[in-house]
Design a protein around this motif. Structure first.
Motif, PDB file in Angstrom:
ATOM      1  N   LEU A  86     -42.776 -42.849  14.039  1.00 50.88           N
ATOM      2  CA  LEU A  86     -42.068 -42.474  12.815  1.00 50.88           C
ATOM      3  C   LEU A  86     -42.492 -43.312  11.620  1.00 50.88           C
ATOM      4  CD1 LEU A  86     -38.455 -41.921  14.216  1.00 50.88           C
ATOM      5  CD2 LEU A  86     -40.302 -40.265  13.919  1.00 50.88           C
ATOM      6  N   ASP A  87     -43.513 -44.147  11.780  1.00 52.67           N
ATOM      7  CA  ASP A  87     -44.010 -44.937  10.657  1.00 52.67           C
ATOM      8  C   ASP A  87     -44.530 -44.023   9.553  1.00 52.67           C
ATOM      9  OD1 ASP A  87     -43.369 -47.126  12.115  1.00 52.67           O
ATOM     10  OD2 ASP A  87     -45.434 -47.631  12.697  1.00 52.67           O
ATOM     11  N   TYR A  88     -44.504 -44.521   8.355  1.00 54.49           N
ATOM     12  CA  TYR A  88     -44.898 -43.728   7.184  1.00 54.49           C
ATOM     13  C   TYR A  88     -46.321 -43.208   7.314  1.00 54.49           C
ATOM     14  CZ  TYR A  88     -45.887 -42.584   2.309  1.00 54.49           C
ATOM     15  OH  TYR A  88     -46.254 -41.935   1.156  1.00 54.49           O
ATOM     16  N   ARG A  89     -47.213 -43.992   7.904  1.00 56.23           N
ATOM     17  CA  ARG A  89     -48.605 -43.591   8.014  1.00 56.23           C
ATOM     18  C   ARG A  89     -48.800 -42.373   8.912  1.00 56.23           C
ATOM     19  NH1 ARG A  89     -50.700 -45.154  12.868  1.00 56.23           N
ATOM     20  NH2 ARG A  89     -49.434 -46.621  14.095  1.00 56.23           N
ATOM     21  N   PHE A  91     -47.280 -34.991   5.458  1.00 59.63           N
ATOM     22  CA  PHE A  91     -46.399 -33.823   5.399  1.00 59.63           C
ATOM     23  C   PHE A  91     -45.759 -33.662   4.023  1.00 59.63           C
ATOM     24  CE2 PHE A  91     -46.042 -34.409  10.147  1.00 59.63           C
ATOM     25  CZ  PHE A  91     -46.688 -33.233  10.465  1.00 59.63           C
ATOM     26  N   LEU A  92     -45.834 -34.699   3.200  1.00 58.91           N
ATOM     27  CA  LEU A  92     -45.322 -34.606   1.842  1.00 58.91           C
ATOM     28  C   LEU A  92     -46.311 -33.934   0.902  1.00 58.91           C
ATOM     29  CD1 LEU A  92     -43.759 -38.192   1.524  1.00 58.91           C
ATOM     30  CD2 LEU A  92     -42.612 -36.060   2.164  1.00 58.91           C
ATOM     31  N   LYS A  93     -47.506 -33.689   1.375  1.00 60.30           N
ATOM     32  CA  LYS A  93     -48.537 -33.043   0.558  1.00 60.30           C
ATOM     33  C   LYS A  93     -48.452 -31.527   0.706  1.00 60.30           C
ATOM     34  CE  LYS A  93     -51.884 -36.842   0.999  1.00 60.30           C
ATOM     35  NZ  LYS A  93     -53.280 -37.199   1.402  1.00 60.30           N
ATOM     36  N   GLY A  94     -48.538 -30.836  -0.412  1.00 56.36           N
ATOM     37  CA  GLY A  94     -48.531 -29.381  -0.372  1.00 56.36           C
ATOM     38  C   GLY A  94     -49.747 -28.818   0.319  1.00 56.36           C
ATOM     39  N   THR A  95     -50.884 -29.521   0.218  1.00 61.57           N
ATOM     40  CA  THR A  95     -52.109 -29.024   0.846  1.00 61.57           C
ATOM     41  C   THR A  95     -51.992 -28.958   2.363  1.00 61.57           C
ATOM     42  OG1 THR A  95     -52.971 -31.310   0.783  1.00 61.57           O
ATOM     43  CG2 THR A  95     -53.593 -29.836  -1.023  1.00 61.57           C
ATOM     44  N   THR A  96     -51.186 -29.872   2.949  1.00 59.50           N
ATOM     45  CA  THR A  96     -50.990 -29.857   4.399  1.00 59.50           C
ATOM     46  C   THR A  96     -50.295 -28.571   4.832  1.00 59.50           C
ATOM     47  OG1 THR A  96     -50.853 -32.273   4.503  1.00 59.50           O
ATOM     48  CG2 THR A  96     -49.907 -31.034   6.343  1.00 59.50           C
ATOM     49  N   ASN A 144     -58.028 -35.850  10.997  1.00 55.87           N
ATOM     50  CA  ASN A 144     -58.044 -36.454   9.661  1.00 55.87           C
ATOM     51  C   ASN A 144     -56.999 -37.555   9.499  1.00 55.87           C
ATOM     52  OD1 ASN A 144     -60.146 -34.822   8.787  1.00 55.87           O
ATOM     53  ND2 ASN A 144     -58.787 -33.263   7.933  1.00 55.87           N
ATOM     54  N   TYR A 145     -55.835 -37.372  10.129  1.00 54.44           N
ATOM     55  CA  TYR A 145     -54.722 -38.293   9.893  1.00 54.44           C
ATOM     56  C   TYR A 145     -54.308 -39.076  11.132  1.00 54.44           C
ATOM     57  CZ  TYR A 145     -54.247 -35.643   5.568  1.00 54.44           C
ATOM     58  OH  TYR A 145     -54.484 -35.046   4.357  1.00 54.44           O
ATOM     59  N   ASP A 146     -54.895 -38.787  12.281  1.00 54.96           N
ATOM     60  CA  ASP A 146     -54.625 -39.539  13.508  1.00 54.96           C
ATOM     61  C   ASP A 146     -53.118 -39.612  13.800  1.00 54.96           C
ATOM     62  OD1 ASP A 146     -55.233 -40.941  15.776  1.00 54.96           O
ATOM     63  OD2 ASP A 146     -55.194 -42.906  14.780  1.00 54.96           O
ATOM     64  N   SER A 147     -52.471 -38.430  13.780  1.00 56.89           N
ATOM     65  CA  SER A 147     -51.037 -38.357  14.087  1.00 56.89           C
ATOM     66  C   SER A 147     -50.825 -37.177  15.021  1.00 56.89           C
ATOM     67  CB  SER A 147     -50.223 -38.202  12.805  1.00 56.89           C
ATOM     68  OG  SER A 147     -48.849 -38.132  13.098  1.00 56.89           O
ATOM     69  N   MET A 148     -51.248 -37.348  16.260  1.00 54.77           N
ATOM     70  CA  MET A 148     -51.269 -36.225  17.185  1.00 54.77           C
ATOM     71  C   MET A 148     -49.873 -35.745  17.547  1.00 54.77           C
ATOM     72  SD  MET A 148     -53.088 -35.968  20.943  1.00 54.77           S
ATOM     73  CE  MET A 148     -52.024 -37.248  21.633  1.00 54.77           C
TER      74      MET A 148
END
Length: 270
Positions: free
Chosen positions: A52-55, A60-65, A235-239
């Protein structure tokens, strides 16, 4: 619900007593508390492991995602609908051969139906992805996933359609023939439309299986929801969080399809 339906329900199902309702309420509360505790345990485990860390979720806060995921969702819808159209075409052809008076056509159709129902979808995908290019047969990524998935589902669709045809009384065909229709006219104008309406809920339920089978799209590099999720992970390493989100999307989609199927079945019964 009509009065007759209510009478049938009262005959088949006894009204629960006050003690039974109390027990059901207690069991429901315990089950709800257990699910809440399990959810809290999972969230706590995510927190302890740093999921749950910010990184791990800031993107998910980006519209492009969300735009990228929505494009993948549209790709999933396109591959699923294309697969269903092909599956219906293949299944309808197999069903006609299956109910034909020719023993040869009947045997061929039965063999194909059993083959498609017995072979895993993944093997069909590997055949279209690895074998056909060696024969200089080039297909688009959409067809590389839609055709094998539709072939895998065609046997089930054929049997569903055949059950719809067999559920109709023989008098339907005899009445059509007595009006001067040929066998083909009787099938197209009388038999097949009624059979299709009777099995429509089952066909929609089959779409749920087709949707799940299209998750193999990443094997052929088709940009569906799973493929775009893999790109985000790289790209974001958040599987974990990405796959949880994708799983929720698939659950909502399949739940909506099941509800549509249930509503159609209920309208048919009424």
């Amino acid at each position: 619900m009509s009065n007759s339906a209510s009478d049938i329900f009262s005959v088949l199902y006894e009204q629960p007593s006050r003690a039974s309702r109390r027990i059901n309420t207690i069991v429901s509360i315990i089950a709800a508390l257990a699910l809440a505790a399990l959810f809290a345990l999972v969230v706590n485990r995510f927190y302890e492991t740093g999921q749950l860390d910010y990184r791990n979720w800031y993107f998910f806060l980006k519209g492009t995602t969300w735009i990228f995921l929505f494009k993948g969702f549209l790709g999933t819808i396109a591959s699923s609908l294309t697969s269903l159209v092909f599956a219906f075409a293949f299944g309808f052809t197999l069903m006609n051969l299956r109910i034909s008076k020719s023993k040869a056509f009947n045997a061929i159709s039965t063999a194909i139906i059993e083959f498609t129902r017995g072979v895993p979808t993944l093997l069909f995908i590997y055949f279209f992805f690895l074998v056909l290019p060696q024969w200089n047969i080039k297909l688009s990524p959409l067809l590389k996933i839609a055709l094998p998935v539709s072939l895998s589902a065609s046997g089930v669709v054929a049997e569903v359609l055949r059950s719809g045809v067999n559920s109709l009384s023989r008098g339907q065909r005899e009445a059509a023939l007595s009006l001067g229709m040929s066998d083909m006219q009787a099938n197209c104008s009388v038999i097949f439309p009624q059979a299709f309406r009777s099995v429509l809920p089952s066909l929609i339920s089959e779409l749920v299986i087709v949707v799940k089978d299209t998750t193999f799209s990443y094997l052929v590099n088709y940009p569906d929801l799973m493929q775009n999720a893999k790109v985000l992970i790289s790209n974001y390493d958040s599987m974990l969080l990405i796959y949880v989100l994708v799983a929720i999307i698939y659950i909502v989609l399949n739940y909506a399809l099941n509800k549509i199927s249930d509503n159609i079945a209920q309208r048919k019964r009424r």
